[in-house]
Design a protein around this motif. Structure first.
Motif, PDB file in Angstrom:
ATOM      1  N   VAL A   1       0.840  -1.206   0.000  1.00 59.34           N
ATOM      2  CA  VAL A   1       0.000   0.000   0.000  1.00 59.34           C
ATOM      3  C   VAL A   1       0.871   1.251   0.000  1.00 59.34           C
ATOM      4  O   VAL A   1       0.693   2.152  -0.829  1.00 59.34           O
ATOM      5  CB  VAL A   1      -0.951   0.012   1.217  1.00 59.34           C
ATOM      6  N   LEU A   2       1.834   1.310   0.888  1.00 61.86           N
ATOM      7  CA  LEU A   2       2.646   2.518   1.047  1.00 61.86           C
ATOM      8  C   LEU A   2       3.629   2.720  -0.096  1.00 61.86           C
ATOM      9  O   LEU A   2       4.035   3.844  -0.384  1.00 61.86           O
ATOM     10  CB  LEU A   2       3.404   2.474   2.375  1.00 61.86           C
ATOM     11  N   ASN A   3       4.031   1.635  -0.785  1.00 59.26           N
ATOM     12  CA  ASN A   3       4.964   1.745  -1.911  1.00 59.26           C
ATOM     13  C   ASN A   3       4.293   1.426  -3.241  1.00 59.26           C
ATOM     14  O   ASN A   3       4.896   1.624  -4.300  1.00 59.26           O
ATOM     15  CB  ASN A   3       6.165   0.815  -1.694  1.00 59.26           C
ATOM     16  N   GLY A   4       3.059   0.907  -3.201  1.00 57.26           N
ATOM     17  CA  GLY A   4       2.353   0.572  -4.436  1.00 57.26           C
ATOM     18  C   GLY A   4       2.769  -0.747  -5.047  1.00 57.26           C
ATOM     19  O   GLY A   4       2.253  -1.162  -6.076  1.00 57.26           O
ATOM     20  N   GLY A   5       3.735  -1.429  -4.437  1.00 54.89           N
ATOM     21  CA  GLY A   5       4.276  -2.685  -4.954  1.00 54.89           C
ATOM     22  C   GLY A   5       5.705  -2.819  -4.482  1.00 54.89           C
ATOM     23  O   GLY A   5       6.170  -2.044  -3.640  1.00 54.89           O
ATOM     24  N   GLY A   6       6.414  -3.779  -5.035  1.00 59.56           N
ATOM     25  CA  GLY A   6       7.807  -3.984  -4.658  1.00 59.56           C
ATOM     26  C   GLY A   6       8.760  -3.430  -5.693  1.00 59.56           C
ATOM     27  O   GLY A   6       8.720  -2.243  -6.029  1.00 59.56           O
ATOM     28  N   ALA A   7       9.594  -4.311  -6.243  1.00 60.61           N
ATOM     29  CA  ALA A   7      10.591  -3.886  -7.229  1.00 60.61           C
ATOM     30  C   ALA A   7       9.947  -3.310  -8.482  1.00 60.61           C
ATOM     31  O   ALA A   7      10.502  -2.421  -9.122  1.00 60.61           O
ATOM     32  CB  ALA A   7      11.500  -5.060  -7.592  1.00 60.61           C
ATOM     33  N   ILE A   8       8.771  -3.802  -8.837  1.00 60.05           N
ATOM     34  CA  ILE A   8       8.114  -3.320 -10.061  1.00 60.05           C
ATOM     35  C   ILE A   8       7.858  -1.824  -9.987  1.00 60.05           C
ATOM     36  O   ILE A   8       7.945  -1.115 -11.005  1.00 60.05           O
ATOM     37  CB  ILE A   8       6.802  -4.103 -10.329  1.00 60.05           C
ATOM     38  N   MET A   9       7.566  -1.312  -8.785  1.00 59.79           N
ATOM     39  CA  MET A   9       7.355   0.127  -8.615  1.00 59.79           C
ATOM     40  C   MET A   9       8.657   0.843  -8.296  1.00 59.79           C
ATOM     41  O   MET A   9       8.981   1.877  -8.887  1.00 59.79           O
ATOM     42  CB  MET A   9       6.342   0.372  -7.491  1.00 59.79           C
ATOM     43  N   ASP A  10       9.411   0.279  -7.364  1.00 61.28           N
ATOM     44  CA  ASP A  10      10.625   0.924  -6.872  1.00 61.28           C
ATOM     45  C   ASP A  10      11.649   1.150  -7.975  1.00 61.28           C
ATOM     46  O   ASP A  10      12.295   2.206  -8.034  1.00 61.28           O
ATOM     47  CB  ASP A  10      11.232   0.058  -5.764  1.00 61.28           C
ATOM     48  N   PHE A  11      11.790   0.178  -8.874  1.00 59.31           N
ATOM     49  CA  PHE A  11      12.774   0.308  -9.948  1.00 59.31           C
ATOM     50  C   PHE A  11      12.179   0.277 -11.350  1.00 59.31           C
ATOM     51  O   PHE A  11      12.831   0.706 -12.302  1.00 59.31           O
ATOM     52  CB  PHE A  11      13.855  -0.759  -9.799  1.00 59.31           C
ATOM     53  N   GLY A  12      10.950  -0.203 -11.494  1.00 61.33           N
ATOM     54  CA  GLY A  12      10.308  -0.159 -12.811  1.00 61.33           C
ATOM     55  C   GLY A  12      10.049   1.264 -13.271  1.00 61.33           C
ATOM     56  O   GLY A  12      10.015   1.555 -14.471  1.00 61.33           O
ATOM     57  N   CYS A  13       9.905   2.178 -12.303  1.00 65.59           N
ATOM     58  CA  CYS A  13       9.613   3.572 -12.638  1.00 65.59           C
ATOM     59  C   CYS A  13      10.752   4.230 -13.412  1.00 65.59           C
ATOM     60  O   CYS A  13      10.511   5.094 -14.265  1.00 65.59           O
ATOM     61  CB  CYS A  13       9.293   4.366 -11.382  1.00 65.59           C
ATOM     62  N   TYR A  14      12.001   3.830 -13.156  1.00 69.19           N
ATOM     63  CA  TYR A  14      13.127   4.429 -13.862  1.00 69.19           C
ATOM     64  C   TYR A  14      13.006   4.208 -15.369  1.00 69.19           C
ATOM     65  O   TYR A  14      13.149   5.135 -16.167  1.00 69.19           O
ATOM     66  CB  TYR A  14      14.450   3.830 -13.381  1.00 69.19           C
ATOM     67  N   GLY A  15      12.756   2.968 -15.756  1.00 69.60           N
ATOM     68  CA  GLY A  15      12.649   2.652 -17.176  1.00 69.60           C
ATOM     69  C   GLY A  15      11.454   3.323 -17.830  1.00 69.60           C
ATOM     70  O   GLY A  15      11.546   3.827 -18.953  1.00 69.60           O
ATOM     71  N   ALA A  16      10.307   3.328 -17.124  1.00 68.71           N
ATOM     72  CA  ALA A  16       9.111   3.981 -17.665  1.00 68.71           C
ATOM     73  C   ALA A  16       9.373   5.461 -17.915  1.00 68.71           C
ATOM     74  O   ALA A  16       8.973   6.026 -18.940  1.00 68.71           O
ATOM     75  CB  ALA A  16       7.940   3.797 -16.698  1.00 68.71           C
ATOM     76  N   ASN A  17      10.072   6.090 -16.976  1.00 67.56           N
ATOM     77  CA  ASN A  17      10.409   7.507 -17.074  1.00 67.56           C
ATOM     78  C   ASN A  17      11.348   7.778 -18.246  1.00 67.56           C
ATOM     79  O   ASN A  17      11.135   8.704 -19.045  1.00 67.56           O
ATOM     80  CB  ASN A  17      11.030   7.943 -15.750  1.00 67.56           C
ATOM     81  N   LEU A  18      12.396   6.972 -18.388  1.00 65.00           N
ATOM     82  CA  LEU A  18      13.362   7.168 -19.472  1.00 65.00           C
ATOM     83  C   LEU A  18      12.734   6.903 -20.832  1.00 65.00           C
ATOM     84  O   LEU A  18      12.990   7.629 -21.801  1.00 65.00           O
ATOM     85  CB  LEU A  18      14.573   6.252 -19.267  1.00 65.00           C
ATOM     86  N   LEU A  19      11.893   5.888 -20.935  1.00 66.28           N
ATOM     87  CA  LEU A  19      11.247   5.579 -22.217  1.00 66.28           C
ATOM     88  C   LEU A  19      10.317   6.707 -22.656  1.00 66.28           C
ATOM     89  O   LEU A  19      10.260   7.053 -23.842  1.00 66.28           O
ATOM     90  CB  LEU A  19      10.463   4.269 -22.112  1.00 66.28           C
ATOM     91  N   THR A  20       9.586   7.276 -21.713  1.00 70.39           N
ATOM     92  CA  THR A  20       8.686   8.387 -22.043  1.00 70.39           C
ATOM     93  C   THR A  20       9.481   9.590 -22.527  1.00 70.39           C
ATOM     94  O   THR A  20       9.063  10.302 -23.454  1.00 70.39           O
ATOM     95  CB  THR A  20       7.833   8.752 -20.815  1.00 70.39           C
ATOM     96  N   TRP A  21      10.623   9.823 -21.931  1.00 71.12           N
ATOM     97  CA  TRP A  21      11.534  10.897 -22.352  1.00 71.12           C
ATOM     98  C   TRP A  21      12.098  10.615 -23.737  1.00 71.12           C
ATOM     99  O   TRP A  21      12.058  11.487 -24.623  1.00 71.12           O
ATOM    100  CB  TRP A  21      12.628  10.998 -21.311  1.00 71.12           C
ATOM    101  N   LEU A  22      12.589   9.413 -23.961  1.00 74.97           N
ATOM    102  CA  LEU A  22      13.172   9.054 -25.260  1.00 74.97           C
ATOM    103  C   LEU A  22      12.146   9.122 -26.381  1.00 74.97           C
ATOM    104  O   LEU A  22      12.462   9.507 -27.512  1.00 74.97           O
ATOM    105  CB  LEU A  22      13.761   7.641 -25.206  1.00 74.97           C
ATOM    106  N   HIS A  23      10.898   8.732 -26.080  1.00 71.47           N
ATOM    107  CA  HIS A  23       9.841   8.707 -27.093  1.00 71.47           C
ATOM    108  C   HIS A  23       9.063  10.019 -27.164  1.00 71.47           C
ATOM    109  O   HIS A  23       8.024  10.094 -27.817  1.00 71.47           O
ATOM    110  CB  HIS A  23       8.875   7.548 -26.827  1.00 71.47           C
ATOM    111  N   LYS A  24       9.566  11.046 -26.465  1.00 74.77           N
ATOM    112  CA  LYS A  24       8.969  12.388 -26.511  1.00 74.77           C
ATOM    113  C   LYS A  24       7.484  12.377 -26.169  1.00 74.77           C
ATOM    114  O   LYS A  24       6.664  13.045 -26.794  1.00 74.77           O
ATOM    115  CB  LYS A  24       9.186  13.014 -27.896  1.00 74.77           C
ATOM    116  N   GLY A  25       7.134  11.585 -25.167  1.00 80.81           N
ATOM    117  CA  GLY A  25       5.765  11.562 -24.679  1.00 80.81           C
ATOM    118  C   GLY A  25       4.860  10.554 -25.349  1.00 80.81           C
ATOM    119  O   GLY A  25       3.691  10.433 -24.965  1.00 80.81           O
TER     120      GLY A  25
END
Length: 366
Positions: free
Chosen positions: A198-222
């Protein structure tokens, strides 16, 4: 010699005058349980940000950190209402659990207080959308801090992709993580909520999956992915009984695909990215090491390795960047890793990944 001495005095006076006149942003910190809070508590005084108050209900934690970082307990308040009333900060940095990010924005936005949260933006897409609505309604800056936003290697990778050196993008692989929160010895306050669904929204999928999601959105210009497929596992049930600790996320785009590998099971800490184009590839091996590999024939290639210098201020420090944005000295580029529009899409990707792992099916992004 006298002349040189006078020149030195003059330079010191000018420098001192500059910092005296430089506008400082009054910054409040809400929460001390995040392991990254040391970045602000131990930060040098560069004249851009002044830490004016701290909110923390766990006074034992506050006292421990006050001793470690040499700040006065007079700065510490038990509620955000008390701290804001007493210190009137222009901005807030949230260093509590991820679930609390929404409450921080709900309090700050109507008062015109800008907010920067640690990654990810929120525990869920529902929370993220509420935060976005509040930020836009009240015209505050709402930034999300990712360590990888500072990396010169990631910036160089995007530059090479944009200028066409490696051809058209076909595949991205992003790997992030470490041996797991308990194994690397994070403090007990941090561990408690990192391993809470609840407090983290999940485990590794949230804690470290967010980095890749963030970089991909940047690379693909939204541009959003067409589909998201995720698989999670729990390989350290004794350490992470309530959350996943390993995940693989596959994203498809019109002309490329991406694989994200967030994990609490890597033998060493890592944050790296690989981009594969039609002509070559780039490897952002870590913060500063970068390799460019150009294809030659069937399996041949020519490779260059670069050790990149740190980025210039304010792009080398999240608080310098936050202050520059607030003061109007910097306007973030569209879908910048810190930006709200990027992180809403990043939360859409994470939300789809969590759904996919739970349902055992591919989620198609609207």
């Amino acid at each position: 010699m006298i002349k040189n001495h006078l020149v030195t005095i003059f330079i010191v006076m000018i420098t001192t005058s500059f910092y005296a006149q430089q506008k400082q942003v009054g910054l409040g910190v809400v929460g001390l349980s995040h392991g990254h809070v040391g970045w602000i508590l131990g930060r040098e005084d560069f004249g851009d940000v002044a830490l004016v108050g701290i909110v923390e209900t766990d006074l034992e934690l506050a006292k421990r950190l006050a001793k470690e970082y040499n700040f006065s307990m007079d700065l510490v308040f038990e509620t955000i209402d008390e701290m804001v009333a007493a210190k009137n900060p222009e901005a807030i940095a949230a260093f509590g659990n991820i679930y609390e990010h929404l409450a921080v924005v709900e309090f700050c936005a109507p008062k015109g207080i800008h907010v920067m949260v640690e990654k990810p933006l929120a525990v869920s897409l529902d929370h993220a959308k509420k935060m976005e609505e509040l930020a836009r309604k009240h015209k505050i800056h709402l930034l999300t801090n990712y360590e990888t936003s500072w990396y010169p290697s990631n910036v160089r990778a995007k530059e090479i992709l944009t200028n066409g050196t490696i051809g058209e993008l076909r595949k991205v692989i992003v790997r992030d993580g470490h041996r797991g929160p308990k194994n690397i010895g994070v403090n007990k306050e941090f561990l408690e909520w990192l391993t809470d669904p609840v407090l983290n929204g999940g485990g590794a999928i949230m804690d470290f999956g967010c980095y890749g999601a963030n970089l991909l959105t940047w690379l693909h210009k939204g541009k959003k992915p067409n589909s998201v497929t995720a698989v999670t596992q729990q390989l350290q049930a004794e350490n992470n009984p309530r959350v996943d600790d390993d995940a693989t996320i596959i994203l498809t785009y019109d002309e490329s695909m991406a694989i994200l590998q967030p994990s609490w099971n890597w033998p060493m800490g890592r944050k790296d990215m690989e981009l594969y184009g039609t002509l070559g590839a780039v490897y952002a091996d870590d913060r500063n090491q970068f390799r460019l590999r150009m294809a030659e024939g069937y399996d041949g290639f020519k490779e260059e390795t670069f050790n990149l210098e740190e980025r210039r201020s304010p792009f080398d420090d999240p608080f310098a960047l936050f202050a520059a944005v607030i003061l109007g000295e910097l306007r973030l580029e569209p879908y910048d890793p810190y930006s709200l529009e990027n992180n809403i899409i990043s939360m859409e990707i994470l939300d789809a990944a969590v759904q996919s792992a739970k349902k055992g099916e591919t989620i198609y992004v609207k």
